[in-house]
Design an enzyme around this catalytic site. Structure first.
Site, PDB file in Angstrom:
ATOM      1  N   ASP A   1     -17.290  -3.536   5.681  1.00 34.34           N
ATOM      2  CA  ASP A   1     -17.225  -5.000   5.666  1.00 34.34           C
ATOM      3  C   ASP A   1     -16.655  -5.590   6.956  1.00 34.34           C
ATOM      4  O   ASP A   1     -16.545  -6.809   7.092  1.00 34.34           O
ATOM      5  CB  ASP A   1     -16.457  -5.513   4.432  1.00 34.34           C
TER       6      ASP A   1
ATOM      7  N   ARG B   1      -1.550   3.760   1.013  1.00 32.00           N
ATOM      8  CA  ARG B   1      -2.135   2.749   0.115  1.00 32.00           C
ATOM      9  C   ARG B   1      -2.379   3.284  -1.306  1.00 32.00           C
ATOM     10  O   ARG B   1      -2.799   2.523  -2.187  1.00 32.00           O
ATOM     11  CB  ARG B   1      -3.435   2.181   0.700  1.00 32.00           C
TER      12      ARG B   1
ATOM     13  N   ASN C   1     -10.480  -3.940  -1.216  1.00 33.46           N
ATOM     14  CA  ASN C   1     -10.303  -2.492  -1.338  1.00 33.46           C
ATOM     15  C   ASN C   1      -9.871  -2.041  -2.730  1.00 33.46           C
ATOM     16  O   ASN C   1      -9.548  -0.865  -2.919  1.00 33.46           O
ATOM     17  CB  ASN C   1      -9.305  -1.981  -0.297  1.00 33.46           C
TER      18      ASN C   1
ATOM     19  N   ARG D   1     -12.904   6.021   6.075  1.00 34.05           N
ATOM     20  CA  ARG D   1     -12.074   5.907   4.873  1.00 34.05           C
ATOM     21  C   ARG D   1     -12.717   6.514   3.630  1.00 34.05           C
ATOM     22  O   ARG D   1     -12.007   6.897   2.707  1.00 34.05           O
ATOM     23  CB  ARG D   1     -11.761   4.438   4.605  1.00 34.05           C
TER      24      ARG D   1
ATOM     25  N   CYS E   1     -11.934  -9.250   3.578  1.00 36.74           N
ATOM     26  CA  CYS E   1     -10.980  -8.248   3.078  1.00 36.74           C
ATOM     27  C   CYS E   1     -10.022  -8.837   2.038  1.00 36.74           C
ATOM     28  O   CYS E   1      -9.540  -8.109   1.175  1.00 36.74           O
ATOM     29  CB  CYS E   1     -10.133  -7.690   4.218  1.00 36.74           C
TER      30      CYS E   1
ATOM     31  N   HIS F   1     -14.158   0.005   8.193  1.00 33.48           N
ATOM     32  CA  HIS F   1     -14.742  -0.299   6.873  1.00 33.48           C
ATOM     33  C   HIS F   1     -16.079  -0.998   7.112  1.00 33.48           C
ATOM     34  O   HIS F   1     -16.209  -1.792   8.052  1.00 33.48           O
ATOM     35  CB  HIS F   1     -13.863  -1.278   6.078  1.00 33.48           C
TER      36      HIS F   1
ATOM     37  N   ASN G   1      -4.944   2.110  10.942  1.00 34.67           N
ATOM     38  CA  ASN G   1      -6.178   1.768  11.654  1.00 34.67           C
ATOM     39  C   ASN G   1      -5.762   1.277  13.033  1.00 34.67           C
ATOM     40  O   ASN G   1      -4.579   0.960  13.245  1.00 34.67           O
ATOM     41  CB  ASN G   1      -7.012   0.746  10.842  1.00 34.67           C
TER      42      ASN G   1
HETATM   43  N1  ARG Z   1      -4.439  -2.617   6.655  1.00 32.60           N
HETATM   44  C1  ARG Z   1      -5.526  -2.439   5.753  1.00 32.60           C
HETATM   45  C2  ARG Z   1      -6.025  -1.004   5.859  1.00 32.60           C
HETATM   46  O1  ARG Z   1      -6.056  -0.487   6.944  1.00 32.60           O
HETATM   47  C3  ARG Z   1      -6.625  -3.410   6.020  1.00 32.60           C
HETATM   48  C4  ARG Z   1      -7.736  -3.354   5.012  1.00 32.60           C
HETATM   49  C5  ARG Z   1      -8.864  -4.296   5.323  1.00 32.60           C
HETATM   50  N2  ARG Z   1      -9.780  -4.329   4.268  1.00 32.60           N
HETATM   51  C6  ARG Z   1     -11.114  -4.322   4.385  1.00 32.60           C
HETATM   52  N3  ARG Z   1     -11.828  -4.472   3.323  1.00 32.60           N
HETATM   53  N4  ARG Z   1     -11.707  -4.108   5.540  1.00 32.60           N
HETATM   54  O2  ARG Z   1      -6.382  -0.369   4.890  1.00 32.60           O
END
Ligand code: ARG
Length: 272
Positions: free
Chosen positions: A170, A92, A73, A139, A262, A168, A24
Site C-alpha cells: 500500500d 509489532r 496492518n 513483511r 496505513c 508494504h 523500516n
Molecule cells: N511503523 C509501521 C511499520 O513499519 C508503519 C506501518 C505502515 N503501514 C502500512 N500499511 N504501510 O510496520
C-alpha cells in the site's frame, strides 16, 4: 425491501504513537514525533472521512504498541472474513491479540495463516474488484499468499516488492476503482508490473519521488483520492481519470513509514 451494505473505516487514535524502534528505513528513534501535530494530522483524516459521510469504527489504542495507529496492518478483510496479520517483526506482534478482539467484536470470522509464516494484512493485500493483489518481499512471506487466498476464497496475484522504502504494497499501489489504480512501477519487479497491467486497464504511473512522499498510500472515496501532500503532484492525471485529490499533511506518520491509507482499514460490515 432494499438491503444496504454497511461500510465503515477502522481507525485507531495516535494516543501512544511514536518511534520506539526501527523496522523500516523511514523510522529513526532519534527523530521525535510531535504528538500534537500527529493528533492534528490524524484528526484531519478522520474528519475528512466524516465530511464524506463515512462511518468510523475506532480500535482502542494500547500503551506500548506505538504502531497500532496503522490499522491497515490489522488484517485483510473480505465479506465477513478476516485473515489476521502475523507480524514479521516481534516489535509489532503484541498487536495481534488486540486486532483479533477488535475484528471479532465487529462480527468478523478471524482466520490465521500457518504459524511459521508472516503476513501483514491490508498493507500487503489490496483488492481490485474481487481480485486480490498480494505482495511479498519485506513483511509478508510469499508462501502465505496461497493460504490467504484460500481462507478468503478469492483469486489472487502475487507481486514482488523490490525497494525497501516501499516495504508494504500500500506504499506503492492503490486501486481506485475496478479498472483504475495508481502505481509506482519502480517498487515492484517488471514481471509483477506486467501482472498488474494484465488486470488493471488504467494504470496511473507515479514517479518514485512522489511515491516516496506517500502519495500512493491513499484512500479512494466517492470520487476523491485522500492522500498526503505529495499527492498534489497527481492532481492532473487523477482529474483526467475522474478523481479529485484531497492532499493532507501526514509528515508525522511518514516518520514511521505510514500515510493516509496505513491509518485506515475499510470495513464491509455486511447487509443491514
Ligand atoms: N511503523 C509501521 C511499520 O513499519 C508503519 C506501518 C505502515 N503501514 C502500512 N500499511 N504501510 O510496520
Amino acid at each position: 425491501m432494499c438491503e444496504l451494505r454497511v461500510m465503515a473505516i477502522l481507525m485507531c487514535r495516535p494516543e501512544h504513537f511514536g518511534i520506539e524502534y526501527e523496522i523500516n528505513p523511514w523510522m529513526h528513534v532519534a527523530v521525535e514525533v510531535d504528538h500534537d501535530r500527529a493528533v492534528e494530522q490524524w484528526e484531519a483524516v478522520h474528519s475528512t472521512y466524516g465530511q464524506l459521510g463515512e462511518s468510523i469504527a475506532l480500535a482502542t489504542p494500547v500503551a506500548g504498541l506505538p504502531d497500532m495507529v496503522f490499522t491497515a496492518n490489522a488484517a485483510v478483510l473480505w465479506r465477513r472474513r478476516a485473515v489476521l496479520s502475523r507480524f514479521h517483526h516481534a516489535e509489532r506482534a503484541g498487536e495481534e491479540v488486540h486486532w483479533r478482539a477488535a475484528l471479532e467484536g465487529l462480527g468478523f470470522v478471524v482466520h490465521e495463516v500457518p504459524a511459521e509464516l508472516s503476513f501483514e494484512g491490508a498493507g500487503d493485500a489490496l483488492f481490485v474488484g474481487d481480485h486480490l493483489f498480494l505482495a511479498w518481499g519485506f513483511r509478508t512471506d510469499q508462501v502465505s499468499h496461497a493460504d490467504v487466498a484460500r481462507l478468503l476464497d478469492v483469486e489472487s496475484t502475487s507481486l514482488q516488492l523490490v525497494d525497501e522504502r516501499f516495504y508494504h504494497l500500500d506504499t506503492c499501489f492503490c486501486p481506485l476503482d475496478e479498472r483504475t489504480a495508481v502505481i509506482a512501477p519502480a517498487a515492484i519487479t517488471a514481471e509483477s508490473l506486467e501482472l498488474v497491467r494484465a488486470r488493471v486497464p488504467r494504470l496511473i504511473e507515479v514517479p518514485t519521488e512522489v511515491a516516496a512522499g506517500f502519495a500512493c498510500n491513499a484512500m479512494p472515496l466517492h470520487g476523491r483520492v485522500i492522500s498526503s501532500t505529495a499527492s498534489s503532484a497527481l492532481r492532473e492525471p487523477l482529474s483526467d481519470a475522474g478523481f479529485e485529490v484531497v492532499a493532507l499533511p501526514m509528515d508525522e506518520f511518514m516518520k514511521s513509514g505510514g500515510g493516509v491509507r496505513c491509518v485506515s482499514l475499510p470495513l464491509d460490515l455486511g447487509l443491514s
